[in-house]
Design a protein around this motif. Structure first.
Motif, PDB file in Angstrom:
ATOM      1  N   UNK A   1       1.457   2.335   0.887  1.00 21.39           N
ATOM      2  CA  UNK A   1       2.295   2.310   2.096  1.00 21.39           C
ATOM      3  C   UNK A   1       3.112   1.019   2.170  1.00 21.39           C
ATOM      4  N   UNK A   2       2.476  -0.107   1.849  1.00 19.66           N
ATOM      5  CA  UNK A   2       3.197  -1.384   1.914  1.00 19.66           C
ATOM      6  C   UNK A   2       4.260  -1.483   0.812  1.00 19.66           C
ATOM      7  N   UNK A   3       3.982  -0.920  -0.363  1.00 22.68           N
ATOM      8  CA  UNK A   3       5.000  -0.913  -1.424  1.00 22.68           C
ATOM      9  C   UNK A   3       6.210  -0.105  -0.994  1.00 22.68           C
ATOM     10  N   UNK A   4       5.961   1.059  -0.417  1.00 27.88           N
ATOM     11  CA  UNK A   4       7.063   1.885   0.074  1.00 27.88           C
ATOM     12  C   UNK A   4       7.881   1.167   1.127  1.00 27.88           C
ATOM     13  N   UNK A   5       7.190   0.485   2.032  1.00 30.23           N
ATOM     14  CA  UNK A   5       7.891  -0.236   3.106  1.00 30.23           C
ATOM     15  C   UNK A   5       8.741  -1.384   2.538  1.00 30.23           C
TER      16      UNK A   5
ATOM     17  N   UNK B   1      -9.610  -9.386 -15.090  1.00 33.63           N
ATOM     18  CA  UNK B   1     -10.778  -9.679 -14.264  1.00 33.63           C
ATOM     19  C   UNK B   1     -10.802  -8.720 -13.071  1.00 33.63           C
ATOM     20  N   UNK B   2     -11.976  -8.360 -12.640  1.00 31.84           N
ATOM     21  CA  UNK B   2     -12.113  -7.370 -11.564  1.00 31.84           C
ATOM     22  C   UNK B   2     -11.347  -7.756 -10.304  1.00 31.84           C
ATOM     23  N   UNK B   3     -11.286  -9.050 -10.002  1.00 39.85           N
ATOM     24  CA  UNK B   3     -10.583  -9.469  -8.781  1.00 39.85           C
ATOM     25  C   UNK B   3      -9.072  -9.244  -8.854  1.00 39.85           C
ATOM     26  N   UNK B   4      -8.564  -8.873 -10.046  1.00 40.77           N
ATOM     27  CA  UNK B   4      -7.131  -8.571 -10.182  1.00 40.77           C
ATOM     28  C   UNK B   4      -6.832  -7.081 -10.299  1.00 40.77           C
ATOM     29  N   UNK B   5      -7.850  -6.235 -10.169  1.00 40.97           N
ATOM     30  CA  UNK B   5      -7.612  -4.793 -10.258  1.00 40.97           C
ATOM     31  C   UNK B   5      -6.711  -4.295  -9.121  1.00 40.97           C
ATOM     32  N   UNK B   6      -6.941  -4.754  -7.909  1.00 42.36           N
ATOM     33  CA  UNK B   6      -6.069  -4.349  -6.798  1.00 42.36           C
ATOM     34  C   UNK B   6      -4.665  -4.921  -6.978  1.00 42.36           C
ATOM     35  N   UNK B   7      -4.578  -6.121  -7.525  1.00 38.02           N
ATOM     36  CA  UNK B   7      -3.270  -6.722  -7.802  1.00 38.02           C
ATOM     37  C   UNK B   7      -2.505  -5.865  -8.799  1.00 38.02           C
ATOM     38  N   UNK B   8      -3.181  -5.427  -9.853  1.00 33.91           N
ATOM     39  CA  UNK B   8      -2.537  -4.563 -10.849  1.00 33.91           C
ATOM     40  C   UNK B   8      -2.061  -3.265 -10.205  1.00 33.91           C
ATOM     41  N   UNK B   9      -2.887  -2.693  -9.353  1.00 32.82           N
ATOM     42  CA  UNK B   9      -2.501  -1.450  -8.681  1.00 32.82           C
ATOM     43  C   UNK B   9      -1.282  -1.700  -7.779  1.00 32.82           C
ATOM     44  N   UNK B  10      -1.281  -2.816  -7.067  1.00 33.45           N
ATOM     45  CA  UNK B  10      -0.154  -3.147  -6.189  1.00 33.45           C
ATOM     46  C   UNK B  10       1.128  -3.343  -6.988  1.00 33.45           C
ATOM     47  N   UNK B  11       1.014  -3.998  -8.133  1.00 35.06           N
ATOM     48  CA  UNK B  11       2.174  -4.208  -8.995  1.00 35.06           C
ATOM     49  C   UNK B  11       2.716  -2.860  -9.485  1.00 35.06           C
ATOM     50  N   UNK B  12       1.820  -1.975  -9.889  1.00 34.76           N
ATOM     51  CA  UNK B  12       2.247  -0.643 -10.340  1.00 34.76           C
ATOM     52  C   UNK B  12       2.944   0.109  -9.212  1.00 34.76           C
ATOM     53  N   UNK B  13       2.393   0.036  -8.012  1.00 34.05           N
ATOM     54  CA  UNK B  13       3.005   0.713  -6.856  1.00 34.05           C
ATOM     55  C   UNK B  13       4.394   0.161  -6.571  1.00 34.05           C
ATOM     56  N   UNK B  14       4.566  -1.151  -6.685  1.00 36.10           N
ATOM     57  CA  UNK B  14       5.882  -1.742  -6.453  1.00 36.10           C
ATOM     58  C   UNK B  14       6.898  -1.261  -7.483  1.00 36.10           C
TER      59      UNK B  14
ATOM     60  N   UNK C   1      -9.948   4.337  -2.098  1.00 40.79           N
ATOM     61  CA  UNK C   1      -8.835   5.193  -1.642  1.00 40.79           C
ATOM     62  C   UNK C   1      -8.121   4.632  -0.411  1.00 40.79           C
ATOM     63  N   UNK C   2      -8.864   4.089   0.526  1.00 33.82           N
ATOM     64  CA  UNK C   2      -8.252   3.528   1.733  1.00 33.82           C
ATOM     65  C   UNK C   2      -7.406   2.299   1.383  1.00 33.82           C
ATOM     66  N   UNK C   3      -7.930   1.454   0.513  1.00 31.10           N
ATOM     67  CA  UNK C   3      -7.184   0.284   0.051  1.00 31.10           C
ATOM     68  C   UNK C   3      -5.933   0.734  -0.709  1.00 31.10           C
ATOM     69  N   UNK C   4      -6.096   1.739  -1.568  1.00 27.12           N
ATOM     70  CA  UNK C   4      -4.956   2.262  -2.330  1.00 27.12           C
ATOM     71  C   UNK C   4      -3.870   2.796  -1.394  1.00 27.12           C
ATOM     72  N   UNK C   5      -4.273   3.505  -0.353  1.00 21.09           N
ATOM     73  CA  UNK C   5      -3.300   4.031   0.614  1.00 21.09           C
ATOM     74  C   UNK C   5      -2.532   2.903   1.282  1.00 21.09           C
TER      75      UNK C   5
END
Length: 135
Positions: free
Chosen positions: A126-130, A78-91, A118-122
């Motif tokens: 950054x938070x995954x790195x931290x 679902x579209x509302x989980x696209x950022x979640x998927x990206x965050x999981x990949x970054x972690x 792009x701003x959200x992705x950044x």
């Protein structure tokens, strides 16, 4: 190959982990921890994990495997989980302390395919790195 939203998130993690062809112990531990503790996996049957992982790896062996996996993920999630998927990949990428060029390229593909600003992705990157820094 079809799956559900949980399967798509597992595909996301596997894809991020094998992007540099090396699934590290730190990445595997991060995958396990996310499945155990993230609310999005609350109703996930952990017994499905080996089959989903194997299915994704089999898919990635094909010539257009990365594109097909990304298609499956973006179609099923679902579209509302696209950022979640990206965050999981970054972690997963951040788990072993450094990001290789293939991993960074995969994150770029995911960001574009999932429509993450792009701003959200950044901020996510950054938070995954931290979160994954060590002393």
């Amino acid at each position: 190959m079809t799956t559900d939203a949980h399967g798509a998130l597992i595909y996301t993690m596997v894809l991020a982990s094998v992007a540099d062809t090396n699934m590290t112990d730190a990445e595997l531990e991060t995958l396990s921890e996310m499945v155990r503790f993230l609310p999005v996996f609350r109703d996930f049957d952990v017994a499905r994990m080996p089959d989903l992982t194997r299915d994704c790896i089999d898919l990635l062996q094909e010539d257009d495997g990365i594109d097909r996996a990304l298609d499956i993920i973006s179609e099923v999630l679902p579209e509302h989980l696209h950022e979640t998927a990206y965050a999981i990949a970054c972690d997963v990428v951040a788990a072993d302390g450094s990001a290789s060029q293939p991993e960074l390229r995969l994150l770029e593909l995911m960001r574009d395919r999932f429509g993450v600003d792009r701003l959200v992705a950044s901020a996510i990157e950054r938070s995954s790195g931290a979160r994954h820094r060590t002393l």
